[in-house]
Design a protein around this motif. Structure first.
Motif, PDB file in Angstrom:
ATOM      1  N   GLY A 589       0.796  -1.218   0.000  1.00 10.66           N
ATOM      2  CA  GLY A 589       0.000   0.000   0.000  1.00 10.66           C
ATOM      3  C   GLY A 589       0.827   1.265   0.000  1.00 10.66           C
ATOM      4  N   LYS A 590       2.154   1.128  -0.158  1.00 13.18           N
ATOM      5  CA  LYS A 590       3.042   2.292  -0.098  1.00 13.18           C
ATOM      6  C   LYS A 590       3.571   2.712  -1.462  1.00 13.18           C
ATOM      7  N   ILE A 591       3.763   1.726  -2.330  1.00 19.58           N
ATOM      8  CA  ILE A 591       4.407   1.978  -3.616  1.00 19.58           C
ATOM      9  C   ILE A 591       3.496   1.498  -4.729  1.00 19.58           C
ATOM     10  N   CYS A 592       3.364   2.296  -5.752  1.00 18.45           N
ATOM     11  CA  CYS A 592       2.630   1.901  -6.936  1.00 18.45           C
ATOM     12  C   CYS A 592       3.508   2.183  -8.154  1.00 18.45           C
ATOM     13  N   VAL A 593       3.904   1.112  -8.854  1.00 20.94           N
ATOM     14  CA  VAL A 593       4.689   1.238 -10.077  1.00 20.94           C
ATOM     15  C   VAL A 593       3.798   0.849 -11.240  1.00 20.94           C
ATOM     16  N   THR A 594       3.720   1.716 -12.234  1.00 22.28           N
ATOM     17  CA  THR A 594       2.839   1.477 -13.374  1.00 22.28           C
ATOM     18  C   THR A 594       3.597   1.702 -14.673  1.00 22.28           C
ATOM     19  N   VAL A 595       3.454   0.776 -15.609  1.00 19.76           N
ATOM     20  CA  VAL A 595       4.019   0.927 -16.949  1.00 19.76           C
ATOM     21  C   VAL A 595       2.887   0.746 -17.950  1.00 19.76           C
ATOM     22  N   ILE A 596       2.666   1.754 -18.779  1.00 22.25           N
ATOM     23  CA  ILE A 596       1.656   1.719 -19.829  1.00 22.25           C
ATOM     24  C   ILE A 596       2.364   1.551 -21.165  1.00 22.25           C
ATOM     25  N   SER A 597       1.983   0.542 -21.923  1.00 21.23           N
ATOM     26  CA  SER A 597       2.630   0.248 -23.203  1.00 21.23           C
ATOM     27  C   SER A 597       1.640   0.450 -24.348  1.00 21.23           C
ATOM     28  N   ILE A 598       2.005   1.305 -25.280  1.00 23.42           N
ATOM     29  CA  ILE A 598       1.161   1.593 -26.439  1.00 23.42           C
ATOM     30  C   ILE A 598       1.921   1.216 -27.703  1.00 23.42           C
ATOM     31  N   SER A 599       1.433   0.198 -28.379  1.00 21.26           N
ATOM     32  CA  SER A 599       2.025  -0.234 -29.643  1.00 21.26           C
ATOM     33  C   SER A 599       1.118   0.206 -30.793  1.00 21.26           C
ATOM     34  N   ALA A 600       1.592  -0.013 -32.010  1.00 22.40           N
ATOM     35  CA  ALA A 600       0.775   0.323 -33.178  1.00 22.40           C
ATOM     36  C   ALA A 600      -0.524  -0.475 -33.175  1.00 22.40           C
ATOM     37  N   GLU A 601      -0.442  -1.712 -32.684  1.00 23.87           N
ATOM     38  CA  GLU A 601      -1.637  -2.561 -32.619  1.00 23.87           C
ATOM     39  C   GLU A 601      -2.663  -1.980 -31.653  1.00 23.87           C
ATOM     40  N   VAL A 602      -2.187  -1.446 -30.518  1.00 25.49           N
ATOM     41  CA  VAL A 602      -3.095  -0.832 -29.547  1.00 25.49           C
ATOM     42  C   VAL A 602      -3.755   0.401 -30.150  1.00 25.49           C
ATOM     43  N   MET A 603      -2.975   1.171 -30.891  1.00 26.17           N
ATOM     44  CA  MET A 603      -3.525   2.391 -31.483  1.00 26.17           C
ATOM     45  C   MET A 603      -4.701   2.074 -32.403  1.00 26.17           C
ATOM     46  N   LYS A 604      -4.622   0.946 -33.107  1.00 28.62           N
ATOM     47  CA  LYS A 604      -5.700   0.570 -34.017  1.00 28.62           C
ATOM     48  C   LYS A 604      -6.982   0.222 -33.266  1.00 28.62           C
ATOM     49  N   LYS A 605      -6.827  -0.222 -31.996  1.00 30.19           N
ATOM     50  CA  LYS A 605      -7.995  -0.632 -31.217  1.00 30.19           C
ATOM     51  C   LYS A 605      -8.748   0.548 -30.616  1.00 30.19           C
ATOM     52  N   LEU A 606      -8.101   1.707 -30.592  1.00 27.78           N
ATOM     53  CA  LEU A 606      -8.742   2.867 -29.983  1.00 27.78           C
ATOM     54  C   LEU A 606      -9.821   3.395 -30.913  1.00 27.78           C
ATOM     55  N   HIS A 607     -11.019   3.545 -30.379  1.00 28.04           N
ATOM     56  CA  HIS A 607     -12.133   4.048 -31.188  1.00 28.04           C
ATOM     57  C   HIS A 607     -12.577   5.383 -30.603  1.00 28.04           C
ATOM     58  N   GLU A 608     -12.225   6.449 -31.290  1.00 30.31           N
ATOM     59  CA  GLU A 608     -12.572   7.791 -30.840  1.00 30.31           C
ATOM     60  C   GLU A 608     -13.245   8.525 -31.999  1.00 30.31           C
ATOM     61  N   PRO A 609     -13.816   9.670 -31.716  1.00 31.90           N
ATOM     62  CA  PRO A 609     -14.424  10.438 -32.806  1.00 31.90           C
ATOM     63  C   PRO A 609     -13.438  10.663 -33.947  1.00 31.90           C
ATOM     64  N   GLU A 610     -13.938  10.591 -35.160  1.00 36.55           N
ATOM     65  CA  GLU A 610     -13.064  10.657 -36.316  1.00 36.55           C
ATOM     66  C   GLU A 610     -12.315  11.973 -36.403  1.00 36.55           C
ATOM     67  N   GLU A 611     -12.952  13.039 -35.885  1.00 40.29           N
ATOM     68  CA  GLU A 611     -12.294  14.335 -36.017  1.00 40.29           C
ATOM     69  C   GLU A 611     -11.091  14.472 -35.086  1.00 40.29           C
ATOM     70  N   GLU A 612     -10.976  13.605 -34.087  1.00 35.92           N
ATOM     71  CA  GLU A 612      -9.841  13.697 -33.171  1.00 35.92           C
ATOM     72  C   GLU A 612      -8.593  13.118 -33.828  1.00 35.92           C
ATOM     73  N   GLN A 613      -7.480  13.817 -33.720  1.00 39.76           N
ATOM     74  CA  GLN A 613      -6.241  13.354 -34.317  1.00 39.76           C
ATOM     75  C   GLN A 613      -5.680  12.178 -33.524  1.00 39.76           C
ATOM     76  N   GLU A 614      -4.923  11.352 -34.223  1.00 35.32           N
ATOM     77  CA  GLU A 614      -4.410  10.119 -33.632  1.00 35.32           C
ATOM     78  C   GLU A 614      -3.547  10.380 -32.409  1.00 35.32           C
ATOM     79  N   LEU A 615      -2.667  11.375 -32.470  1.00 33.38           N
ATOM     80  CA  LEU A 615      -1.755  11.653 -31.364  1.00 33.38           C
ATOM     81  C   LEU A 615      -2.515  12.059 -30.114  1.00 33.38           C
TER      82      LEU A 615
END
Length: 714
Positions: A589-615
């Motif tokens: 309960g003292k330490i929280c280590v987090t690593v978020i990994s975003i690959s090209a494959e993950v980017m394809k799975k993101l579904h957002e409004p079309e007008e929003e830019q990829e970045l």
């Protein structure tokens, strides 16, 4: 290297000379300190063995090597563990002695000592070496004493006991006895009473009468007296006082005496030279010239936080690594002072440079700012990495410092070359422990006694780097196999893909073999591909360990599934595949280590409004996952000590563009939170780190963006 050996006459100082020769060094002089009064056997010294000093003069003849001697005028005035220059301290006698040796034999570059376990003695020898520009060699340091004693005897150390001061040892029975004869009894005392078999607890002292280095003659002790210092019934203290001895020539059985060689013994008197003031100067003009390119970030935690400083790229060819590093270090120092801190508050430094071939230039600049004098509680640990800074549109130097607002840190800094772990010769330490978190310097696959890289490839380098990491961890009574919470592994772009594919399996295999009965924390692995590493290494390992003592809780590490709580931002809702992007470890309960990994494959799975830019879509998703992980585990953004956002140069966007997009995402998140998540800090709370690639496995380094978050609740 040409070596002056510190000799007390004991087995350790003689055996370390043998180890020096084994590793290719040359003993060109001996140095010894003795009492002012020849009739005195032992001084009340924390540093020097003087019992048997009457015989040491013969070492010059036995080895045919010059012996420099000085009578001890000082006393143990500065008794704290880390030594500071103190007039009339006995350590200053050693400084005068070695100064004269160096003056007469300028080719000397190293000093050997028989230190095995005493930090007090080792640190003082290292302090003197640092002042004189010499390298400390301590090949016996941290070696197993039982094995070491056996090794000494097997390799021809002929020594006798000249002092006893422990339970089970009797001056009338054991003084003058041969070390080999005493070995079984010393091992028995270890079993009965926990005694140090090499005498590191002051149980006994020895005098070497013969060894393979005595090529001219051996010493024969004809007569001696036993002097009782304390008649204690449990642990009486007594010393051997030699009265008659002679030298027995080697190689000529018809000769039992040896004429004294003229000109081999020198007595050093006087006060010696003063320690010169540092002549290193900073180029303030260059700093002013580049200051308008400076950018800063700072995490929001009050008592432990990170400050990062980097430069925008410059087309001016006159700006080099030295100038850029001076600028970022000057600005970092200024920021520390504004917060009421200084370099002594720094726990860890990440030093990123654009060209590893200029490592010497970077180091020379670094030591102008971070010095032992500025860090009396211990110098920071450090990791030095080459990054594609210029390619990413940055300057040629980039610094991140981890800062604490107290002096509770515990620093391990061994400058001596030994067989224990790679030395840190300079103002950077092997590891720093603070609030239960052990921050270890980046470890290369260096063979400790030679300081050479393993030359069999990346797998061999990784194996050695892990052994080195384990040796350092053991100094803090823990293990990388059970206490690690994060391993960051830097892989050089020169590493063959076939070897890179095997690194992670080799890593896991090493940890499995090293596992103990202690509870095991399941660590996160983050592999980062970089252009180059120090010494042209192929692999560098940077472990982070949790070593809080006496901590017991059922919540050792948590790897929870995503819950159904309302952590939505920008319309995101939890989905099963999100878990594949997140590695997290929550410890006690003292330490929280987090690593978020975003690959090209993950980017394809993101579904957002079309007008929003990829970045924008990717950065918001990263911030959403980070915020969700913190909230689910009862941490807040104000607990953050560091947040690195590693981005691949293949992303093809400028640092300025990426920085603005992430900054916007955090501002939007702050506005969504009623209380504000990151406070009202003027600086951003994250830093962007350009890399060639990253991933949670060495075989797949195709992350486009990798967020590395460390949070500490206190």
């Amino acid at each position: 290297m040409k070596v002056v050996a510190l000799v007390s006459g004991g087995k350790d100082s003689c055996y370390v000379m043998m180890k020096c020769i084994q590793y290719g060094h040359e003993i060109v002089a001996l140095a010894n300190l003795l009492p002012v009064d020849d009739s005195v056997d032992e001084l009340d010294s924390y540093m020097y063995q003087t019992v048997g000093h009457q015989i040491i003069v013969s070492y010059a003849e036995c080895m045919n090597v010059p012996l420099f001697r000085r009578r001890i005028r000082g006393s143990s005035r500065h008794q704290k563990l880390s030594y500071q220059i103190t007039p009339d301290d006995e350590v200053e006698d050693l400084f005068v002695l070695l100064s004269e040796v160096k003056r007469q034999i300028p080719s000397i570059t190293a000093v050997s000592s028989g230190a095995i376990a005493s930090d007090y003695q080792r640190l003082r020898v290292e302090s003197i070496c640092s002042r004189l520009g010499l390298v400390s060699l301590a090949f016996l340091w941290k070696q197993d004493q039982t094995l070491l004693l056996q090794e000494m005897i097997a390799n021809g150390i002929k020594a006798i006991l000249v002092k006893v001061a422990a339970i089970g040892l009797d001056p009338s029975k054991h003084l003058g006895k041969d070390l080999a004869f005493m070995e079984p009894y010393l091992l028995k005392l270890k079993e009965l009473y926990g005694s140090n078999v090499c005498g590191e607890g002051g149980e006994y002292e020895t005098l070497t009468l013969d060894c393979p280095l005595f090529t001219n003659a051996r010493i024969v002790l004809d007569e001696f007296e036993v002097k009782l210092h304390s008649p204690d019934s449990i642990a009486p203290v007594g010393v051997l006082h030699p009265t008659v001895f002679h030298l027995e020539k080697k190689g000529d059985p018809d000769s039992n005496s040896l004429e004294k060689e003229p000109g081999l013994v020198f007595e050093v008197q006087g006060d010696g030279p003063s320690t010169p003031e540092s002549t290193r100067q900073r180029d303030s003009g260059t700093v002013e010239h580049t200051r308008n390119r400076v950018h800063l970030s700072k995490t929001g935690k009050e008592n432990t936080f990170s400050i990062c400083c980097w430069l925008e790229g410059s087309s001016e060819s006159s700006t080099g690594l030295k100038e850029d590093l001076e600028t970022v270090l000057t600005e970092t120092e200024s920021q520390l002072l504004k917060q009421g801190f200084n370099w002594e508050n720094v726990l860890y430094i990440h030093l990123y440079i654009s060209d590893m071939s200029e490592f010497a230039v970077a180091n020379e600049t670094y030591v102008k700012f971070i010095t032992h004098e500025k860090c009396p509680f211990g110098v920071p640990s450090r990791s030095t990495i080459e990054l594609p800074l210029v390619q990413a549109g940055l300057g040629k130097a980039y610094v991140e410092v981890l800062v604490a607002n107290d002096q509770s840190k515990r620093v391990l800094h061994v400058q001596s070359i030994s067989s224990w772990a790679p030395s840190c010769i300079g103002p950077y330490s092997q590891a720093t422990l603070h609030k239960g978190v052990l921050h270890m310097a980046g470890q290369l696959g260096l063979d400790p006694p030679t300081m050479n890289l393993r030359n069999e490839g990346a797998i061999a380098e990784l194996d050695q780097a892990l052994k080195n990491s384990e040796a350092i961890a053991e100094a803090f009574r823990c293990s990388i196999s059970s206490s690690a919470i994060l391993f960051v592994v830097f892989c050089s772009a020169r590493t063959e893909q076939s070897e890179r594919d095997q690194l992670h399996e080799k890593f896991l295999s090493f940890l499995d073999l090293a596992k103990s009965s202690r509870r095991v924390l399941d660590p996160i692995f983050l592999y980062i591909l970089v252009p180059d590493l120090p010494k042209r290494a192929l692999v560098e390992v940077k472990p982070v360990l949790y070593v809080e003592e006496d901590s017991e809780t059922e919540d050792e590490t948590r790897q929870d599934q995503f819950g159904e709580g309302d952590y939505g931002c920008w319309g995101y809702k939890p989905e099963e595949w999100h878990q594949d992007c997140v590695q997290k470890r929550v410890v006690d309960g003292k330490i929280c280590v987090t690593v978020i990994s975003i690959s090209a494959e993950v980017m394809k799975k993101l579904h957002e409004p079309e007008e929003e830019q990829e970045l924008e879509r990717v950065t918001r998703f990263c911030v959403y996952l980070l915020n969700k992980t913190l909230s689910e585990n009862s941490f807040s953004w104000k607990d953050t000590t560091s947040l690195r956002i590693h981005f691949s140069t293949s992303l093809g966007v400028s640092v300025k563009r990426l920085f603005n997009v992430f900054e916007t995402a955090f501002k939007e998140l702050n506005e969504m939170s009623p209380e504000g998540i990151v406070g009202d800090s003027k600086e951003p709370t994250f830093n962007l780190v350009p890399v060639l690639g990253a991933g949670n496995s060495s075989a797949s380094l195709d992350n486009i963006i990798t967020c590395e978050l460390f949070s500490l609740r206190s």
